[in-house]
Scaffold this motif. Structure first.
Motif, mmCIF file in Angstrom:
data_model
loop_
_atom_site.group_PDB
_atom_site.id
_atom_site.type_symbol
_atom_site.label_atom_id
_atom_site.label_comp_id
_atom_site.label_asym_id
_atom_site.label_seq_id
_atom_site.Cartn_x
_atom_site.Cartn_y
_atom_site.Cartn_z
ATOM 1 N N GLU A 29 2.018 10.763 -49.994
ATOM 2 C CA GLU A 29 1.003 11.038 -49.044
ATOM 3 C C GLU A 29 0.294 12.066 -49.740
ATOM 4 N N MET A 46 2.861 15.871 -40.647
ATOM 5 C CA MET A 46 1.595 15.545 -40.855
ATOM 6 C C MET A 46 1.081 14.396 -39.732
ATOM 7 N N LYS A 47 -0.164 14.184 -39.604
ATOM 8 C CA LYS A 47 -0.788 13.241 -38.556
ATOM 9 C C LYS A 47 -1.022 11.955 -39.063
ATOM 10 N N THR A 48 0.084 11.311 -38.696
ATOM 11 C CA THR A 48 -0.053 9.807 -39.052
ATOM 12 C C THR A 48 -0.616 8.947 -37.810
ATOM 13 N N VAL A 49 -1.171 7.747 -38.173
ATOM 14 C CA VAL A 49 -1.567 6.792 -37.230
ATOM 15 C C VAL A 49 -0.705 6.621 -35.984
ATOM 16 N N HIS A 50 0.782 6.690 -36.220
ATOM 17 C CA HIS A 50 1.717 6.804 -35.083
ATOM 18 C C HIS A 50 2.130 7.689 -34.577
ATOM 19 N N TYR A 60 -3.660 4.429 -52.012
ATOM 20 C CA TYR A 60 -3.513 3.135 -50.800
ATOM 21 C C TYR A 60 -3.975 1.858 -51.382
ATOM 22 N N ASP A 115 -4.814 17.688 -42.111
ATOM 23 C CA ASP A 115 -3.787 16.528 -41.856
ATOM 24 C C ASP A 115 -2.634 16.907 -41.485
ATOM 25 N N PHE A 168 -5.893 -1.827 -41.543
ATOM 26 C CA PHE A 168 -7.378 -1.142 -41.347
ATOM 27 C C PHE A 168 -8.516 -1.469 -42.003
ATOM 28 N N MET A 199 1.215 6.174 -42.281
ATOM 29 C CA MET A 199 -0.125 6.781 -42.919
ATOM 30 C C MET A 199 -0.935 7.660 -42.030
ATOM 31 N N LEU A 200 -1.670 8.655 -42.691
ATOM 32 C CA LEU A 200 -2.298 9.758 -42.190
ATOM 33 C C LEU A 200 -3.392 8.990 -41.329
ATOM 34 N N ARG A 201 -3.893 9.616 -40.568
ATOM 35 C CA ARG A 201 -5.093 9.295 -39.560
ATOM 36 C C ARG A 201 -6.421 9.341 -40.340
ATOM 37 N N ARG A 208 4.645 13.120 -38.195
ATOM 38 C CA ARG A 208 5.811 13.035 -39.193
ATOM 39 C C ARG A 208 6.271 14.136 -39.872
ATOM 40 N N GLU A 235 4.266 -2.182 -35.256
ATOM 41 C CA GLU A 235 4.887 -1.218 -36.101
ATOM 42 C C GLU A 235 4.882 0.234 -35.300
ATOM 43 N N ARG A 236 3.974 0.364 -34.575
ATOM 44 C CA ARG A 236 4.134 1.849 -33.808
ATOM 45 C C ARG A 236 5.229 1.594 -32.745
ATOM 46 N N ILE A 263 -0.294 -3.541 -36.138
ATOM 47 C CA ILE A 263 0.006 -2.039 -35.868
ATOM 48 C C ILE A 263 0.554 -1.724 -34.818
ATOM 49 N N LEU A 292 -0.219 -1.365 -43.483
ATOM 50 C CA LEU A 292 -1.306 -0.685 -42.469
ATOM 51 C C LEU A 292 -2.631 -0.646 -43.230
ATOM 52 N N TYR A 349 -5.795 5.445 -33.024
ATOM 53 C CA TYR A 349 -5.344 5.454 -34.509
ATOM 54 C C TYR A 349 -5.978 6.680 -35.331
#
Lengths: 335, 504
Positions: free
Chosen positions: B261, B277-281, A100, B267, A159, A1-3, B284, A256-257, A253, A155, A331
C-alpha cells in the motif's frame, strides 16, 4: 484497500465516463446541426441545459455559438466539467494509485492527458471537429478495453465500476430529460410520431441507434427509445444495465467485507472507529439501490411517459446521488 | 589520462570533435584505452554509430519517459510542476573488478554507519570512547532525542542507504556524501534500464550487463525481515508525503513494484500503541512502514506539531515495538556532513577494518585555526552547509563570484559549525549528448541534431540492510548537463544516465 484510494478510483472512473458522455453529446449535436439547419436562434443551448451549465456558460461567454460552446465543453480550463478537465482530473486521481491499475491503463490515460493538456481550438479546424471527436472516441474505447482486459476483478475494479456505472445511469437520464424537454414540449406528442432525426441522434449519442434498429426496426418511437435507454438490461448504456453492474460490484464488496470479519472485529474494538464502520448489521443492503432497482425493474416506458417522463428521470438522478452518498458513507469516508 | 584524442579513422564525425577536459578523468575514453577492464566493446560500438542515431535515441527516450509519466516535481512551481528527469542514453560502464571493490566498500561503510546510529541511540560507546565528539553528535540538527531507547528488530536503523560517490582525476572513487534518511533515485535506475533495453537491446546483450530488476524484491525482503516478532506475513506500507513531493513518482513506483500500500498520513491512525491504516473494510494493522517523509513530519506529537503528513503517536508505537519503520528515526546523524569526517574512524572502531572507500578531506570550521586557514583561501574550497541536502547552499570556491564568496564568508563567521570545507574534487567526465546550440541539452529532436560533449558525472549506488546487506548492481549516474557545472542534482539542472555494471 485504503479508503482514500477507493475514493480516487471511484472519482477517476466518474470523470472518465463523464468526459466520454460529453464527447458523445457534443459530437452528435454538432453533426446534427450540419444535417438539419437549426430552428431556434441558439441551437447549442439544449446541450448546455443537459449539463445544467447554462449559467456558468452565460457568465463567461456572450453567445452560445458553435465556437464558444465547443470551447466551453471541450477545452475550457475554467469549466470544471470540460472534457479536458475531466481527463486531467481522472489522470490526477489515478496518479496516486498507479499501483492499483495496470501500467497499460496508466500509460494510455497519461498519453491522453498529455494530449489534452496540449489541445487548442485550432484542432476544430484542423484536423477538424469530426476527426477530433472520432480520435477522442477511439481513445475512450481503448481505455475501456484496457480496463476490461487488464484489471483483476477485485476491489479496484469494483470501485471503478461503481463510479462509472453511477455516472452512466445519471448521464443517460440527464440526456433523455433535456432532449425530451426540448424536443417534445407538447403533451399530445407523447407516444405519437416524433422528430425522427432528433431521436436518432439521441440514440446515436448512446451508441444505441444500431441496437435499436436491430430490435425494433426502422420506425423510431419515443416509447421504445425510452425503453432501450432506461429499461433494457441487455443494452450496455442503459440505466438498467448500469444499475445491474453497480449491484454486482456492491455485492462483491459486501461479501468481501463479511469475509474479512476478523479484521473489522479488531478494528471495532478501537476507539477511533467511525460510526459508519461499526454499523454492519446488513452489509449487502443499500436502501437507495433497492429503491432505484424497483423502479427500473420492468419496462414501464408507456406508463412513465404518461405520468411524466421528467419526474421519472429526476427520480433516477436523485436515486443515483443517494447511492453515491451511501457508498461514500460506507466505504470512502476516512474520518 | 588527460585530453585523449580519438583515432579519427574509427570514429564517426560526431565523435571527431569530442575532446575531454584537460587534467580530468574521462570515464569512457580513459577506460576504452585501458586493456584490462572490458569497457571497450561498449565504447567501440558507440564510436561507430551514425551521427543521426544519437539525436534519434535521445528523442525516443524522452518520448518514452513522458508517456510512462516518469517525472519528478520541482518545488515552488505552480502548474506544470511535473518534469521529466533529463536522460542521456550514452551509458556509463563499470567493469566487474571495479564493482567488486565498490560493493565491498559500500557494504563496509553502511554497516558501520548503521552500527553508529544504533550505538548513539543505545549505549553511546563511540561517544564515551571519544572517537566521535559527543558535542558534535548531540548538537547535530539531525539528532533525535525521541529515538533514544528505540530498539528496532535486527538492530537496523538504516534499511536503505544511497552513497554518493565521485571519481577523481586519479580515477579513484571517493565517497562524497552519505544519504541515510530517505535517499531517492532508485526508480530512475530501474526505469532508465527499461528504456535502454528498448533503445539498444543488441548492445546490452553483447556487453553482458547485470540486471537491476531485483531491487524492489530485495527491498521488500529486507522490510519483511524486520517485521516485529519475526511475523511471517507482515503488512507493509510505504508512507509518502503525497503527490506534491518531488519524489512522488518513485513512491508510486516502488509501492507498485513491491505490491504494498502507498499511504499518506491521513490514511494512518495509531491506537493502543499500534499502527493502523484505514481500509474500506475497517482498520488494518501495519507492521512495517517504509517511510519517505522526514523525521520532522513523522509524528506531530513528538516533532513538528503543525505537520499533517505523518501520524500522531507513531513514536510510541515504535517504542512499544509494535511496528518497524525504515529508515528509523534519527538516522540523519549518519549522513551529517560534519560527522562524515569521522566515518573512517567509525569503520575502524566498529569493524576493525581499514576503510575500502576513501572519503574527501573535510575541514570542520568550528575549529578556529582551521577556519582561519579556510577563510584565507576561500576560493580554493567547496563550502557545504551541514544541514542541507539536494545540493542547496553549496558554494564552489573556484567558480563562485566575489559576492557569493563574501556572503558565504559572513555565514561561516556567524555560525562556523554549520559549514564544512572540502578541496574541490574534479568530478570525472563522460561523453553526453546535447542538442546542437544548446547549453543545457534537455530538448533533443532529430531536427536540431546533436553533438557529443564531456560533462561531469557522479554516482549513487544503493545499499540495503535486512538480515544481510544487499547492493543493487548499478546505481544512479547523475550528469551535470550545463557546461562546466559540478552540480548534478535533478533540482538544479542535472540529468541521468544508465549505469552498466558488467558481469564478471
Amino acid at each position: 484497500m485504503l479508503r482514500r484510494i477507493a475514493g480516487h478510483l471511484y472519482w477517476a472512473a466518474r470523470n472518465l465516463e463523464r468526459a466520454e458522455w460529453r464527447a458523445r453529446l457534443v459530437d452528435v449535436n454538432y453533426h446534427l446541426l450540419i444535417e438539419t439547419p437549426p430552428r431556434g436562434s441558439e441551437p447549442w443551448s439544449p446541450l448546455l441545459a443537459i449539463f445544467g451549465e447554462r449559467e456558468t456558460f452565460a457568465s463567461r461567454y456572450a453567445t452560445a455559438d458553435e465556437d464558444s460552446v465547443l470551447n466551453f465543453f471541450v477545452l475550457d480550463l475554467e469549466n470544471p466539467n470540460s472534457i479536458r478537465n475531466c481527463i486531467i482530473n481522472a489522470r490526477n486521481n489515478m496518479l496516486s494509485l498507479r499501483h492499483y491499475i495496470s501500467s497499460e491503463l496508466w500509460i494510455e490515460l497519461n498519453t491522453l492527458y498529455l494530449d489534452a493538456r496540449g489541445w487548442t481550438s485550432g484542432l476544430f479546424s484542423s484536423p477538424g471537429v469530426f476527426a477530433f471527436f472520432s480520435e477522442l472516441r477511439d481513445n475512450f474505447y481503448q481505455l475501456s478495453g484496457i480496463l476490461q482486459t487488464t484489471i483483476p476483478r477485485d476491489l479496484a475494479y469494483d470501485f471503478i465500476q461503481i463510479g462509472m456505472m453511477l455516472e452512466r445511469a445519471e448521464d443517460v437520464a440527464r440526456m433523455l430529460d433535456v432532449k425530451y424537454h426540448f424536443l417534445l414540449p407538447k403533451l399530445e406528442d407523447v407516444g405519437g410520431p416524433v422528430d425522427l432525426l432528433q431521436w436518432a441522434a439521441v440514440l446515436r449519442s448512446a451508441s444505441g441507434l444500431e441496437a435499436y434498429r436491430k430490435r425494433h426496426g426502422n420506425s423510431i418511437e419515443l416509447k421504445k427509445v425510452v425503453g432501450i435507454l432506461l429499461f433494457d438490461a441487455s443494452f450496455p448504456r442503459s440505466a438498467r444495465f448500469s444499475l445491474d453492474q453497480l449491484a454486482v460490484s456492491l455485492k462483491r464488496i459486501a461479501v468481501e467485507r463479511a469475509e474479512s470479519g476478523a479484521e473489522s472485529q479488531t478494528s471495532s474494538q478501537s476507539q477511533t472507529q467511525s460510526s459508519s464502520q461499526s454499523c454492519t448489521t446488513s452489509p449487502a443492503h443499500f436502501t437507495a439501490l433497492s429503491q432505484l432497482d424497483a423502479s427500473l425493474k420492468n419496462d414501464r416506458s408507456l406508463q412513465v411517459l404518461k405520468a411524466g417522463l421528467h419526474q421519472f428521470l429526476l427520480e433516477i438522478q436523485d436515486g443515483c446521488a443517494a447511492i453515491g452518498d451511501e457508498v461514500f458513507a460506507r466505504y470512502l469516508r476516512s474520518d | 589520462m588527460a585530453a585523449i584524442v580519438l583515432e579519427t579513422s574509427t570514429a564517426t564525425p560526431v565523435w571527431a570533435a569530442y575532446k575531454s577536459g584537460e587534467g580530468m578523468f574521462d570515464e569512457m575514453l580513459d577506460l576504452a584505452n585501458s586493456e584490462r577492464n572490458g569497457c571497450q566493446p561498449t565504447a567501440k560500438a558507440l564510436f561507430s554509430m551514425p551521427p543521426d542515431w544519437f539525436a534519434e535515441i535521445s528523442g525516443r527516450a524522452q518520448q518514452m519517459f513522458r508517456r510512462m509519466g516518469v517525472t519528478f516535481n520541482v518545488y515552488g512551481g505552480a502548474d506544470g510542476v511535473e518534469r521529466i528527469f533529463p536522460f542521456d542514453p550514452i551509458p556509463r560502464v563499470i567493469d566487474a573488478d571495479t564493482w567488486a571493490t565498490l560493493e565491498a566498500g559500500l557494504i563496509q561503510r553502511v554497516r558501520a554507519l548503521n552500527m553508529f546510529v544504533g550505538d548513539v541511540y543505545g549505549e553511546g560507546n563511540i561517544l564515551a570512547d571519544g572517537i566521535v565528539p559527543r558535542d558534535l553528535v548531540l548538537g547535530c540538527p539531525q539528532f533525535r532525542r525521541a529515538a533514544v531507547g528505540i530498539k528496532p528488530p535486527l538492530g537496523n536503523f538504516i534499511t536503505v542507504a544511497g552513497i554518493d560517490l565521485v571519481r577523481g582525476a586519479d580515477g579513484r572513487f571517493y565517497v562524497l556524501e552519505d544519504n541515510a534518511r530517505t535517499p531517492s533515485g532508485v526508480s530512475y535506475v530501474i526505469e532508465n534500464r527499461l528504456v535502454m533495453t528498448r533503445l539498444m537491446p543488441d548492445l546490452m546483450r553483447s556487453c553482458r550487463v547485470r540486471s537491476v530488476e531485483r531491487y524492489p524484491a530485495d527491498l521488500l525482503q529486507c522490510l519483511i525481515e524486520q517485521a516485529p516478532g519475526a511475523k511471517s506475513n507482515p503488512t507493509i506500507a510505504l508512507l509518502t508525503p503525497g503527490p506534491y513531493n518531488s519524489a512522488f513518482f518513485e513512491h508510486v513506483f516502488l509501492s507498485q513494484q513491491m505490491g504494498i500500500e502507498l499511504v499518506e498520513g491521513q490514511d494512518l491512525v495509531c491506537a493502543d500503541h499500534k499502527l493502523y491504516m484505514k481500509t474500506v473494510h475497517g482498520l488494518r494493522q501495519v507492521d512495517v512502514l517504509y517511510r519517505r517523509i522526514d523525521d520532522d513530519f513523522a509524528d506531530p506529537l513528538v516533532f513538528r506539531s503543525d505537520s499533517v503528513l505523518g501520524v500522531a503517536g507513531l513514536t510510541s508505537v515504535l517504542r512499544a515495538g509494535n511496528a518497524t519503520i525504515a529508515n528509523g528515526l534519527g538516522t540523519g546523524i549518519a549522513d551529517d556532513k560534519a560527522i562524515y569526517a569521522f566515518t573512517p574512524a567509525m569503520i575502524r572502531y566498529y569493524l576493525s577494518e581499514e576503510p575500502i572507500l576513501p572519503i574527501v578531506e573535510t575541514y570542520l570550521l568550528g575549529d578556529r585555526d582551521v577556519r582561519e586557514e579556510v577563510l584565507a583561501n576561500l576560493g580554493r574550497y567547496v563550502i557545504k552547509p551541514t544541514g542541507a541536502s539536494g545540493g542547496y547552499g553549496v558554494v564552489i570556491g573556484p567558480k563562485a563570484s566575489e559576492q557569493e564568496l563574501a556572503k558565504v564568508r559572513e555565514l561561516i563567521i556567524a555560525d562556523p559549525s554549520a559549514f564544512i570545507a572540502q578541496p574541490v574534487i574534479q568530478l570525472s567526465m563522460h561523453p553526453t549528448i546535447i542538442a546542437n546550440g544548446s547549453k543545457s541539452g534537455t530538448q533533443i529532436g532529430t531536427q536540431t541534431g546533436a553533438q557529443i560533449v564531456p560533462r561531469h558525472i557522479d554516482f549513487r549506488p544503493f545499499v540495503l540492510l535486512g538480515a544481510k546487506p544487499r547492493v543493487l548492481a548499478g546505481g544512479l549516474t547523475r550528469v551535470a548537463l550545463r557546461e562546466g557545472s559540478l552540480i548534478v542534482n535533478s533540482s538544479q539542472g542535472g540529468g541521468s544516465k544508465d549505469t552498466w555494471v558488467l558481469e564478471a
